[in-house]
Design a protein around this motif. Structure first.
Motif, PDB file in Angstrom:
ATOM      1  N   LEU A  99       5.295   2.512 -11.722  1.00  0.00           N
ATOM      2  CA  LEU A  99       5.880   2.390 -13.052  1.00  0.00           C
ATOM      3  C   LEU A  99       5.539   3.654 -13.830  1.00  0.00           C
ATOM      4  N   THR A 100       6.561   4.417 -14.202  1.00  0.00           N
ATOM      5  CA  THR A 100       6.272   5.610 -14.995  1.00  0.00           C
ATOM      6  C   THR A 100       5.748   5.165 -16.356  1.00  0.00           C
ATOM      7  N   PRO A 101       4.845   5.932 -16.936  1.00  0.00           N
ATOM      8  CA  PRO A 101       4.215   5.507 -18.185  1.00  0.00           C
ATOM      9  C   PRO A 101       5.109   5.702 -19.409  1.00  0.00           C
ATOM     10  N   HIS A 102       4.785   4.939 -20.421  1.00  0.00           N
ATOM     11  CA  HIS A 102       5.438   5.077 -21.723  1.00  0.00           C
ATOM     12  C   HIS A 102       5.061   6.423 -22.337  1.00  0.00           C
ATOM     13  N   TYR A 103       5.821   6.834 -23.309  1.00  0.00           N
ATOM     14  CA  TYR A 103       5.493   8.046 -24.051  1.00  0.00           C
ATOM     15  C   TYR A 103       4.248   7.783 -24.901  1.00  0.00           C
ATOM     16  N   VAL A 104       3.539   8.832 -25.224  1.00  0.00           N
ATOM     17  CA  VAL A 104       2.362   8.757 -26.088  1.00  0.00           C
ATOM     18  C   VAL A 104       2.550   9.751 -27.233  1.00  0.00           C
ATOM     19  N   LYS A 105       1.516   9.928 -28.014  1.00  0.00           N
ATOM     20  CA  LYS A 105       1.557  10.838 -29.155  1.00  0.00           C
ATOM     21  C   LYS A 105       2.232  12.165 -28.762  1.00  0.00           C
ATOM     22  N   PRO A 106       3.200  12.634 -29.556  1.00  0.00           N
ATOM     23  CA  PRO A 106       3.972  13.816 -29.157  1.00  0.00           C
ATOM     24  C   PRO A 106       3.136  15.026 -28.742  1.00  0.00           C
ATOM     25  N   ASP A 107       2.109  15.373 -29.498  1.00  0.00           N
ATOM     26  CA  ASP A 107       1.356  16.580 -29.137  1.00  0.00           C
ATOM     27  C   ASP A 107       0.588  16.405 -27.826  1.00  0.00           C
ATOM     28  N   TRP A 108       0.266  15.171 -27.432  1.00  0.00           N
ATOM     29  CA  TRP A 108      -0.370  14.942 -26.139  1.00  0.00           C
ATOM     30  C   TRP A 108       0.602  15.211 -24.997  1.00  0.00           C
ATOM     31  N   MET A 109       1.896  15.129 -25.296  1.00  0.00           N
ATOM     32  CA  MET A 109       2.927  15.322 -24.287  1.00  0.00           C
ATOM     33  C   MET A 109       3.547  16.712 -24.350  1.00  0.00           C
ATOM     34  N   GLY A 110       3.107  17.524 -25.299  1.00  0.00           N
ATOM     35  CA  GLY A 110       3.698  18.842 -25.475  1.00  0.00           C
ATOM     36  C   GLY A 110       5.026  18.793 -26.213  1.00  0.00           C
ATOM     37  N   LEU A 111       5.260  17.705 -26.945  1.00  0.00           N
ATOM     38  CA  LEU A 111       6.492  17.551 -27.720  1.00  0.00           C
ATOM     39  C   LEU A 111       6.237  17.943 -29.170  1.00  0.00           C
ATOM     40  N   GLU A 112       7.261  18.449 -29.810  1.00  0.00           N
ATOM     41  CA  GLU A 112       7.180  18.798 -31.223  1.00  0.00           C
ATOM     42  C   GLU A 112       7.977  17.835 -32.086  1.00  0.00           C
ATOM     43  N   ARG A 113       8.682  16.898 -31.455  1.00  0.00           N
ATOM     44  CA  ARG A 113       9.564  16.004 -32.193  1.00  0.00           C
ATOM     45  C   ARG A 113       9.756  14.716 -31.386  1.00  0.00           C
ATOM     46  N   GLN A 114      10.478  13.771 -31.994  1.00  0.00           N
ATOM     47  CA  GLN A 114      10.815  12.516 -31.321  1.00  0.00           C
ATOM     48  C   GLN A 114      12.332  12.392 -31.119  1.00  0.00           C
ATOM     49  N   ARG A 115      13.029  13.498 -31.152  1.00  0.00           N
ATOM     50  CA  ARG A 115      14.469  13.552 -30.881  1.00  0.00           C
ATOM     51  C   ARG A 115      14.699  14.532 -29.730  1.00  0.00           C
ATOM     52  N   ASP A 116      15.831  14.370 -29.056  1.00  0.00           N
ATOM     53  CA  ASP A 116      16.163  15.276 -27.943  1.00  0.00           C
ATOM     54  C   ASP A 116      15.048  15.317 -26.902  1.00  0.00           C
ATOM     55  N   ILE A 117      14.583  14.150 -26.512  1.00  0.00           N
ATOM     56  CA  ILE A 117      13.428  14.068 -25.607  1.00  0.00           C
ATOM     57  C   ILE A 117      13.725  13.196 -24.388  1.00  0.00           C
ATOM     58  N   ASP A 118      14.966  13.210 -23.933  1.00  0.00           N
ATOM     59  CA  ASP A 118      15.358  12.365 -22.798  1.00  0.00           C
ATOM     60  C   ASP A 118      14.462  12.564 -21.583  1.00  0.00           C
ATOM     61  N   ASP A 119      14.107  13.796 -21.296  1.00  0.00           N
ATOM     62  CA  ASP A 119      13.314  14.092 -20.102  1.00  0.00           C
ATOM     63  C   ASP A 119      11.838  14.214 -20.450  1.00  0.00           C
ATOM     64  N   ASP A 120      11.058  13.344 -19.870  1.00  0.00           N
ATOM     65  CA  ASP A 120       9.614  13.364 -20.066  1.00  0.00           C
ATOM     66  C   ASP A 120       9.071  14.690 -19.534  1.00  0.00           C
ATOM     67  N   PRO A 121       8.376  15.471 -20.363  1.00  0.00           N
ATOM     68  CA  PRO A 121       7.909  16.783 -19.915  1.00  0.00           C
ATOM     69  C   PRO A 121       6.625  16.764 -19.093  1.00  0.00           C
ATOM     70  N   ARG A 122       6.000  15.611 -18.958  1.00  0.00           N
ATOM     71  CA  ARG A 122       4.716  15.568 -18.264  1.00  0.00           C
ATOM     72  C   ARG A 122       4.876  15.785 -16.756  1.00  0.00           C
ATOM     73  N   PRO A 123       4.107  16.715 -16.198  1.00  0.00           N
ATOM     74  CA  PRO A 123       4.170  16.953 -14.749  1.00  0.00           C
ATOM     75  C   PRO A 123       3.897  15.687 -13.940  1.00  0.00           C
ATOM     76  N   TYR A 124       3.041  14.826 -14.440  1.00  0.00           N
ATOM     77  CA  TYR A 124       2.716  13.585 -13.733  1.00  0.00           C
ATOM     78  C   TYR A 124       3.951  12.716 -13.528  1.00  0.00           C
ATOM     79  N   VAL A 125       4.787  12.625 -14.546  1.00  0.00           N
ATOM     80  CA  VAL A 125       5.994  11.801 -14.432  1.00  0.00           C
ATOM     81  C   VAL A 125       6.945  12.407 -13.404  1.00  0.00           C
ATOM     82  N   ARG A 126       7.103  13.718 -13.432  1.00  0.00           N
ATOM     83  CA  ARG A 126       7.926  14.379 -12.408  1.00  0.00           C
ATOM     84  C   ARG A 126       7.347  14.101 -11.015  1.00  0.00           C
ATOM     85  N   PHE A 127       6.023  14.169 -10.912  1.00  0.00           N
ATOM     86  CA  PHE A 127       5.373  13.876  -9.632  1.00  0.00           C
ATOM     87  C   PHE A 127       5.703  12.452  -9.171  1.00  0.00           C
TER      88      PHE A 127
END
Length: 188
Positions: A99-127
């Motif tokens: 089960l891929t994990p839910h999103y967490v706090k944006p800065d923990w994920m390297g995100l700057e926003r909560q829009r235009d975020i369809d693709d999870d940027p975390r390497p773990y999720v890609r793995f």
């Protein structure tokens, strides 16, 4: 969390979908820990992987490790650990759902926003997606569902009980929905 967990939500709906099946849910969780921690626990400890999981000989194992997403290690280290887990599950004849994990706090994920975020940027999720595909392991992709919430006008942090990393009931429902999507049939 105080609001509930995805496991009983999923179990209720799975039992409704398959009323003749005998389904027992056992949850093994260790707050704030990851697969490295579980595999390092010695025999006799309250969290030993062999005693707590493998010795129970489950038919199906669902695993979700949001805390693995924060590990800073090489892809080879992650792959080796997950291959070890996969081998242990195969040795006892258990099926595995990642089960891929839910999103967490944006800065923990390297995100700057909560829009235009369809693709999870975390390497773990890609793995996880690659590992599941390459090893023919079922993947419930909750991360993908979280990434599309903005398209519905829902900032994903509104689904966090603490505004950081613990889903509320609606957030847990997304995890349960992701799992249920793997099972055929219509829910009455």
């Amino acid at each position: 969390t105080a609001a509930g967990r995805f496991q009983p939500l999923f179990l209720t709906r799975l039992r409704r979908r398959f009323p003749q099946a005998r389904i027992e849910l056992v949850t093994e969780a260790w707050p704030g820990k990851n697969t490295v921690d579980y595999l390092a626990e010695p025999p006799g400890s309250g969290r030993n992987f062999v005693e707590k999981v493998l010795a129970q000989k489950p038919d199906l194992i669902l695993s979700e490790f949001v805390n693995d997403a924060s590990l800073r290690e090489s892809p080879d280290e992650t792959r080796a650990r997950y291959e070890r887990i996969r081998g242990a599950f195969r040795d006892i004849g258990a099926e595995w759902i990642l089960l891929t994990p839910h999103y967490v706090k944006p800065d923990w994920m390297g995100l700057e926003r909560q829009r235009d975020i369809d693709d999870d940027p975390r390497p773990y999720v890609r793995f996880l997606r690659e590992f599941a595909r390459n090893n023919q392991i079922a993947l419930a992709d909750a991360s993908r569902r979280y990434g599309r919430l903005w398209r519905q006008g829902i900032p994903y942090l509104t689904l966090m009980e603490n505004g950081i990393n613990h889903p509320n009931l609606a957030g847990h429902q997304i995890l349960a929905d992701s799992l249920l999507a793997l099972f055929p049939g219509d829910c009455p």
